[in-house]
Design an enzyme around this catalytic site. Structure first.
Site, mmCIF file in Angstrom:
data_model
loop_
_atom_site.group_PDB
_atom_site.id
_atom_site.type_symbol
_atom_site.label_atom_id
_atom_site.label_comp_id
_atom_site.label_asym_id
_atom_site.label_seq_id
_atom_site.Cartn_x
_atom_site.Cartn_y
_atom_site.Cartn_z
ATOM 1 N N ARG A 117 32.850 -3.996 -47.425
ATOM 2 C CA ARG A 117 33.040 -2.858 -48.299
ATOM 3 C C ARG A 117 32.069 -1.872 -48.882
ATOM 4 O O ARG A 117 32.032 -1.367 -49.820
ATOM 5 C CB ARG A 117 34.100 -3.318 -49.629
ATOM 6 C CG ARG A 117 35.314 -3.774 -48.967
ATOM 7 C CD ARG A 117 36.394 -4.029 -49.849
ATOM 8 N NE ARG A 117 37.530 -4.652 -49.272
ATOM 9 C CZ ARG A 117 37.790 -5.917 -49.075
ATOM 10 N NH1 ARG A 117 36.854 -6.812 -49.602
ATOM 11 N NH2 ARG A 117 38.664 -6.578 -48.378
ATOM 12 N N LYS A 139 24.082 11.257 -44.938
ATOM 13 C CA LYS A 139 25.203 11.418 -43.717
ATOM 14 C C LYS A 139 25.078 10.379 -42.845
ATOM 15 O O LYS A 139 23.882 10.116 -42.370
ATOM 16 C CB LYS A 139 25.147 12.806 -43.243
ATOM 17 C CG LYS A 139 25.869 13.962 -44.210
ATOM 18 C CD LYS A 139 25.641 15.208 -43.468
ATOM 19 C CE LYS A 139 26.183 16.334 -44.113
ATOM 20 N NZ LYS A 139 26.368 17.584 -43.319
ATOM 21 N N LYS A 225 14.998 19.252 -48.386
ATOM 22 C CA LYS A 225 16.130 18.514 -47.990
ATOM 23 C C LYS A 225 16.489 18.183 -49.405
ATOM 24 O O LYS A 225 17.563 18.246 -49.633
ATOM 25 C CB LYS A 225 16.078 17.745 -46.761
ATOM 26 C CG LYS A 225 17.491 17.246 -46.657
ATOM 27 C CD LYS A 225 17.744 16.902 -44.994
ATOM 28 C CE LYS A 225 19.173 16.698 -44.988
ATOM 29 N NZ LYS A 225 19.341 16.134 -43.540
ATOM 30 N N ARG A 239 24.364 23.299 -49.655
ATOM 31 C CA ARG A 239 23.884 22.190 -48.650
ATOM 32 C C ARG A 239 23.757 23.120 -47.294
ATOM 33 O O ARG A 239 23.148 22.850 -46.313
ATOM 34 C CB ARG A 239 24.417 20.968 -48.473
ATOM 35 C CG ARG A 239 23.995 20.084 -47.637
ATOM 36 C CD ARG A 239 24.244 18.504 -47.828
ATOM 37 N NE ARG A 239 23.549 17.458 -46.915
ATOM 38 C CZ ARG A 239 23.340 16.344 -46.746
ATOM 39 N NH1 ARG A 239 24.150 15.937 -47.776
ATOM 40 N NH2 ARG A 239 23.019 15.681 -45.679
ATOM 41 N N HIS A 250 24.940 24.926 -32.186
ATOM 42 C CA HIS A 250 26.008 24.180 -31.677
ATOM 43 C C HIS A 250 26.837 24.762 -30.481
ATOM 44 O O HIS A 250 27.259 24.117 -29.447
ATOM 45 C CB HIS A 250 26.895 23.800 -32.906
ATOM 46 C CG HIS A 250 26.493 22.561 -33.613
ATOM 47 N ND1 HIS A 250 26.827 22.883 -35.240
ATOM 48 C CD2 HIS A 250 25.562 21.712 -33.389
ATOM 49 C CE1 HIS A 250 26.162 21.751 -35.610
ATOM 50 N NE2 HIS A 250 25.536 21.003 -34.840
ATOM 51 N N HIS A 262 19.555 19.049 -28.762
ATOM 52 C CA HIS A 262 19.752 19.641 -29.959
ATOM 53 C C HIS A 262 18.769 20.713 -30.722
ATOM 54 O O HIS A 262 19.032 21.888 -31.098
ATOM 55 C CB HIS A 262 20.022 18.362 -31.013
ATOM 56 C CG HIS A 262 20.547 19.274 -32.370
ATOM 57 N ND1 HIS A 262 21.663 19.563 -32.657
ATOM 58 C CD2 HIS A 262 19.626 18.953 -33.443
ATOM 59 C CE1 HIS A 262 21.587 19.988 -33.953
ATOM 60 N NE2 HIS A 262 20.517 19.704 -34.529
#
Ligand SMILES: NC(=O)c1ccc[n+]([C@@H]2O[C@H](COP(=O)([O-])OP(=O)(O)OC[C@H]3O[C@@H](n4cnc5c(N)ncnc54)[C@H](O)[C@@H]3O)[C@@H](O)[C@H]2O)c1
Ligand SMILES: [Zn+2]
Length: 361
Positions: A117, A139, A225, A239, A250, A262
């Site tokens: 958890r 992220k 950032k 952001r 993309h 990318h």
């Protein structure tokens, strides 16, 4: 350099970001920091084979060299890694240390968010892309066959440790992918970094062997950032500016079936955004040519290959729009260091611009 990212919401949290120090000092730093907790070092297998020799601080049972390459960024990879840790006795008091590129960081960070958890983790990024972008911001996640990064969580690392020397073994192609995010960052909010990129004559080949230049580039990108993420951790608005170049980028990536990497796609997207900005009267008219010259110096492509038609790209972009909500937030550069959020630009105008970006170079 040591930077601190301060996050609000719930309990205030601080993420420490170290740039430019030797990774050899890290075990002592972590032992001190996580006193009495067991550290599990999760290395990208390739990085382990290049940099692992003489590294016995952690002890073999506390070290996993994992193959993050082919399809490693999947739920099955998370399960394999979780089982490996469980077999070795990792528990709620353990701390995961990810040593590798963005894939190792995203997968390990995600596992840390759900293992027992949720346990703490540390990022030790070893690619330029991971050092300037993916390791900062919290992220984490994995891909599904249906799309990239569809399963994940926000889970901030306690600490990020960037040693530019790792980049000595990084192939030029990978270095270039990171440079695209560096150019993006300079455009978004760092005029000085932009000036540095314009004046650094040695370009891509030269920067790899210049730890001082790298440390400057990495710390500049992390500073920006971190400040953007401090203002908007969960991407409610501010952001979004970090998506500069990524809307068209993309679309190009997806249309190519991910054969265009990318960073290369982002470089094309940056040029498209600059040209769209000029067409809409928002962008300094000399910016597209300056940006193209800068991309060339850094080995980045500026033209979208003609097999990707503007129509197909705009269709791909509409799919993104459907997924992300009603409004397509197009980030446009105004001048180096300044961007604006331009909601729902006219897509016919964009097609004209894409035609031009396709013909360029
Ligand atoms: N979490 C975020 O905010 C965020 C942001 C941007 C990108 N990402 C993710 O990052 C991933 C891409 O990261 P990446 O470009 O670092 O890819 P990667 O982790 O696959 O690394 C690229 C290659 O370089 C090798 N490598 C790593 N370090 C090396 C070194 N020092 N020397 C030699 N080889 C080395 C790796 O084994 C791999 O083959 C994508 O999955 C993307 O979705 C995440
Ligand atoms: Zn990107």
């Amino acid at each position: 350099v040591k930077l601190e990212m301060r996050l609000a919401g719930g309990l205030p949290r601080v993420v420490e970001i170290f740039v430019g120090e030797s990774v050899r000092g890290l075990p002592a730093l972590l032992t001190d920091r996580f006193h009495g907790r067991s550290l599990y070092w999760i290395w990208d297998e390739t990085v382990w084979s290049l940099w692992g020799s003489g590294w016995d601080e952690a002890g073999e049972d506390r070290r996993v060299a994992f193959d993050f390459s082919e399809g490693g960024k999947r739920l099955s990879g998370v399960e394999a890694l979780a089982r490996e840790l469980a077999r070795r006795g990792a528990d709620r008091r353990s701390v995961l240390v990810a040593v590798g590129g963005g894939v190792a960081g995203d997968v390990t960070g995600f596992l840390a968010s759900i293992y027992m958890r949720g346990i703490p983790h540390v990022q030790v990024p070893t690619t330029l892309l991971a050092q300037v972008d993916s390791s900062v911001g919290g992220k984490t996640g994995v891909n599904l066959p249906e799309g990239k990064n569809l399963v994940g969580a926000f889970h901030q690392p306690e600490l990020v440790f960037m040693d530019p020397r790792f980049l000595e073994t990084l192939p030029l192609r990978e270095l270039r992918q990171g440079m695209a995010e560096v150019v993006k960052t300079a455009l978004v909010g760092d005029e000085k970094l932009w000036a540095f990129l314009e004046s650094f004559e040695a370009g891509l080949k030269g920067v790899g062997g210049d730890p001082e230049a790298l440390a400057y580039v990495i710390s500049s990108c992390c500073r920006l950032k971190a400040s953007v993420v401090e203002a908007d951790e969960r991407e409610g608005g501010r952001r979004r500016v970090l998506n500069l170049g990524h809307t068209v980028g993309h679309a190009v990536e997806r249309s190519s079936g991910y054969t265009i990497p990318h960073g290369d796609a982002v470089a094309m997207g940056l040029v498209a955004a600059a040209r769209l900005g000029v067409a809409l009267g928002e962008t300094s008219p000399d910016l597209p040519d300056r940006l193209e010259a800068l991309c060339r110096r850094w080995g980045l492509p500026v033209a979208i290959p003609s097999r990707y038609s503007p129509e197909a790209l705009v269709d791909a972009l509409k799919t993104d729009k459907k997924r992300l909500g009603r409004t397509l937030h197009f980030i446009l550069p105004v001048r180096p260091g300044q961007v604006l959020d331009y909601p729902d630009p006219d897509l016919d105008r964009l097609k004209q611009v894409l035609r031009k970006v396709g013909e360029a170079s």
